[in-house]
Design a protein around this motif. Structure first.
Motif, PDB file in Angstrom:
ATOM      1  N   ARG A 246     -16.314   4.305  -1.023  1.00 61.59           N
ATOM      2  CA  ARG A 246     -15.769   3.283  -0.490  1.00 61.59           C
ATOM      3  C   ARG A 246     -16.666   2.189   0.161  1.00 61.59           C
ATOM      4  NH1 ARG A 246     -11.843   6.105   4.175  1.00 61.59           N
ATOM      5  NH2 ARG A 246     -10.755   7.728   2.845  1.00 61.59           N
ATOM      6  N   GLU A 247     -16.057   1.186   0.564  1.00 63.96           N
ATOM      7  CA  GLU A 247     -16.844   0.050   1.003  1.00 63.96           C
ATOM      8  C   GLU A 247     -17.603   0.511   2.127  1.00 63.96           C
ATOM      9  OE1 GLU A 247     -16.995  -2.876  -0.154  1.00 63.96           O
ATOM     10  OE2 GLU A 247     -15.596  -3.482  -1.143  1.00 63.96           O
TER      11      GLU A 247
ATOM     12  N   GLY B  28     -17.368  -3.706   5.060  1.00 63.99           N
ATOM     13  CA  GLY B  28     -17.399  -4.266   3.742  1.00 63.99           C
ATOM     14  C   GLY B  28     -18.790  -4.982   3.564  1.00 63.99           C
TER      15      GLY B  28
ATOM     16  N   CYS C  72     -11.461  -1.615  -4.545  1.00 64.41           N
ATOM     17  CA  CYS C  72     -11.783  -1.926  -3.162  1.00 64.41           C
ATOM     18  C   CYS C  72     -11.780  -3.627  -2.851  1.00 64.41           C
ATOM     19  CB  CYS C  72     -13.034  -1.460  -2.548  1.00 64.41           C
ATOM     20  SG  CYS C  72     -13.051   0.588  -2.374  1.00 64.41           S
ATOM     21  N   LYS C  73     -12.987  -3.994  -2.231  1.00 62.75           N
ATOM     22  CA  LYS C  73     -12.788  -5.683  -2.097  1.00 62.75           C
ATOM     23  C   LYS C  73     -13.461  -6.239  -3.450  1.00 62.75           C
ATOM     24  CE  LYS C  73     -12.938  -5.648   2.938  1.00 62.75           C
ATOM     25  NZ  LYS C  73     -13.600  -6.480   4.181  1.00 62.75           N
TER      26      LYS C  73
ATOM     27  N   HIS D  61     -11.002  -9.075  -1.385  1.00 62.41           N
ATOM     28  CA  HIS D  61     -10.107  -8.487  -0.594  1.00 62.41           C
ATOM     29  C   HIS D  61      -9.674  -6.931  -1.183  1.00 62.41           C
ATOM     30  CE1 HIS D  61      -7.892 -10.464  -3.993  1.00 62.41           C
ATOM     31  NE2 HIS D  61      -6.998  -9.456  -4.137  1.00 62.41           N
ATOM     32  N   HIS D  62      -9.095  -6.047  -0.248  1.00 63.38           N
ATOM     33  CA  HIS D  62      -8.876  -4.850  -0.760  1.00 63.38           C
ATOM     34  C   HIS D  62      -7.504  -4.722  -1.705  1.00 63.38           C
ATOM     35  CE1 HIS D  62     -11.176  -2.845   2.632  1.00 63.38           C
ATOM     36  NE2 HIS D  62     -11.385  -2.066   1.480  1.00 63.38           N
TER      37      HIS D  62
ATOM     38  N   SER E 248      -7.679  -1.479  -3.214  1.00 60.98           N
ATOM     39  CA  SER E 248      -7.370   0.007  -3.220  1.00 60.98           C
ATOM     40  C   SER E 248      -8.419   0.641  -2.024  1.00 60.98           C
ATOM     41  CB  SER E 248      -7.837   0.865  -4.525  1.00 60.98           C
ATOM     42  OG  SER E 248      -9.221   0.294  -4.735  1.00 60.98           O
ATOM     43  N   ARG E 249      -8.024   1.821  -1.612  1.00 63.03           N
ATOM     44  CA  ARG E 249      -8.808   2.428  -0.530  1.00 63.03           C
ATOM     45  C   ARG E 249     -10.203   2.808  -0.956  1.00 63.03           C
ATOM     46  NH1 ARG E 249      -8.196   7.816   1.350  1.00 63.03           N
ATOM     47  NH2 ARG E 249      -8.653   8.132   3.587  1.00 63.03           N
ATOM     48  N   GLU E 250     -10.052   3.263  -2.289  1.00 66.53           N
ATOM     49  CA  GLU E 250     -11.371   3.881  -2.792  1.00 66.53           C
ATOM     50  C   GLU E 250     -11.943   3.216  -4.014  1.00 66.53           C
ATOM     51  OE1 GLU E 250     -11.783   8.212  -2.993  1.00 66.53           O
ATOM     52  OE2 GLU E 250     -10.550   8.212  -0.992  1.00 66.53           O
TER      53      GLU E 250
END
Length: 256
Positions: free
Chosen positions: A20-21, A25, A51-52, A83-84, A86-88
Motif C-alpha cells: 500500500r501507499e 502517500g 494506488c496513487k 490520485h488513488h 486502487s487500495r493496494e
C-alpha cells in the motif's frame, strides 16, 4: 534468494502480501506486509501499479515472514498521476528496462528525474505516448504486445537452457546491456518471463544479429569476481553488495 522464497507474483496471487501507499502517500516509499510464514523475494526493477501512481522497486529485498509495514524504496514510473485508483498495488508482471533499473538502483538514491527520463525514452522507442507518462502504458498497446510475443518466440527458438541455468547475460549486438543471476534455477525460471518482456524496448528498432561470443561473456563474468564491492544492510533480510565496473552498476543481495 533461495528457491523456497516466494516471488512477488506468487505472494500476491496467494493473497499473503499487501503493498500500500505509505500513510498519506509518499513517492519514494510503499508499505509492504508479509502475512505468511515464508520469506518473499522482490526483485529490484519490478513494476507495481495502482494506488496513487505506478512505481518501480528500487532495491532487491527479501521480506521476513510476518513482517508488517516494511518501508520499501521505490521510484515513480508514472509522472502525471497522483490520485488513488486502487487500495493496494498489484504486480504488472514486468520489469523496468535495464537502463531504468540502473537508474533506480543507483548508489545516490536520488535518481527520480533519471528514472522519468528512462521511462520517456523507452516509450519513444516503442512508439507509444502515455497521457500520464506511464511506463506500463506501452505494454498495453497491441503493437507492443505483438512485439513481446515475437521476441518470446525468437528466444524459444534458441538452444534450450539446461536445467541448472541460474541467470542470463543480455546483449544487443556486441554490447552487453544487463546481467541477472539468481541462487537457484527455480527462481530464475520464475522471473525469466519478466526479463524477456523488459528486453523488448532495448531491442526495438535494432536490426543487426547478436554477435556477443561465449568467450566475451565469460570475460565479463570473470571481471565481476575481481571487483571491489561496498556493502550495506538489506532493506530487510541479508546484505547488499554494490560497485561499478566500467559503466555498469552491479548490485547483489546476499541472504543466508
Amino acid at each position: 534468494a533461495h528457491a523456497s522464497y516466494l516471488t512477488l507474483d506468487q505472494a500476491l496471487e496467494r493473497g499473503i502480501l499487501e503493498i500500500r501507499e505509505k500513510d498519506g502517500g509518499d513517492v519514494p516509499w510503499v508499505a509492504v506486509s508479509n502475512r505468511s510464514d515464508r520469506s518473499i523475494f522482490i526483485m529490484g526493477g519490478e513494476i507495481l501499479s495502482g494506488c496513487k501512481q505506478d512505481r518501480i522497486v528500487a532495491r532487491d529485498v527479501v521480506i521476513a515472514a510476518r513482517r508488517q509495514r516494511l518501508l520499501l524504496p521505490v521510484y515513480c514510473v508514472e509522472s502525471g498521476r497522483w490520485h488513488h485508483v486502487s487500495r493496494e498495488f498489484k504486480s504488472e508482471k514486468n520489469l523496468g528496462t535495464y537502463s531504468m533499473r540502473a537508474a533506480a538502483q543507483g548508489a545516490s538514491g536520488n535518481n527520480q528525474m533519471e528514472v522519468w527520463n528512462k521511462v520517456a525514452e523507452s516509450n519513444r522507442k516503442l512508439g507509444v505516448r502515455s497521457d500520464t507518462g506511464a511506463y506500463q502504458d506501452a505494454f498495453r498497446s497491441k503493437e507492443v504486445v505483438q512485439l513481446v510475443s515475437d521476441v518470446e518466440q525468437k528466444l524459444e527458438d534458441l538452444p534450450r537452457m539446461d536445467g541448472g541455468t541460474t541467470g542470463v547475460i543480455v546483449a544487443v549486438g556486441q554490447r552487453i546491456i544487463g546481467l541477472d543471476i539468481f541462487s537457484s534455477p527455480e527462481l530464475f525460471a520464475s522471473l525469466w518471463p519478466k526479463i524477456v518482456k523488459a528486453c523488448v524496448a532495448a531491442m526495438a528498432g535494432y536490426q543487426k544479429d547478436a554477435a556477443l561470443s561465449g568467450v566475451e561473456a565469460q570475460q565479463f563474468l570473470n571481471a565481476l569476481k575481481w571487483m571491489r564491492y561496498s556493502s550495506r544492510p538489506g532493506v530487510d533480510l541479508g546484505f547488499e553488495y554494490f560497485g561499478e565496473l566500467n559503466d555498469f552498476g552491479v548490485n547483489a543481495l546476499v541472504c543466508e
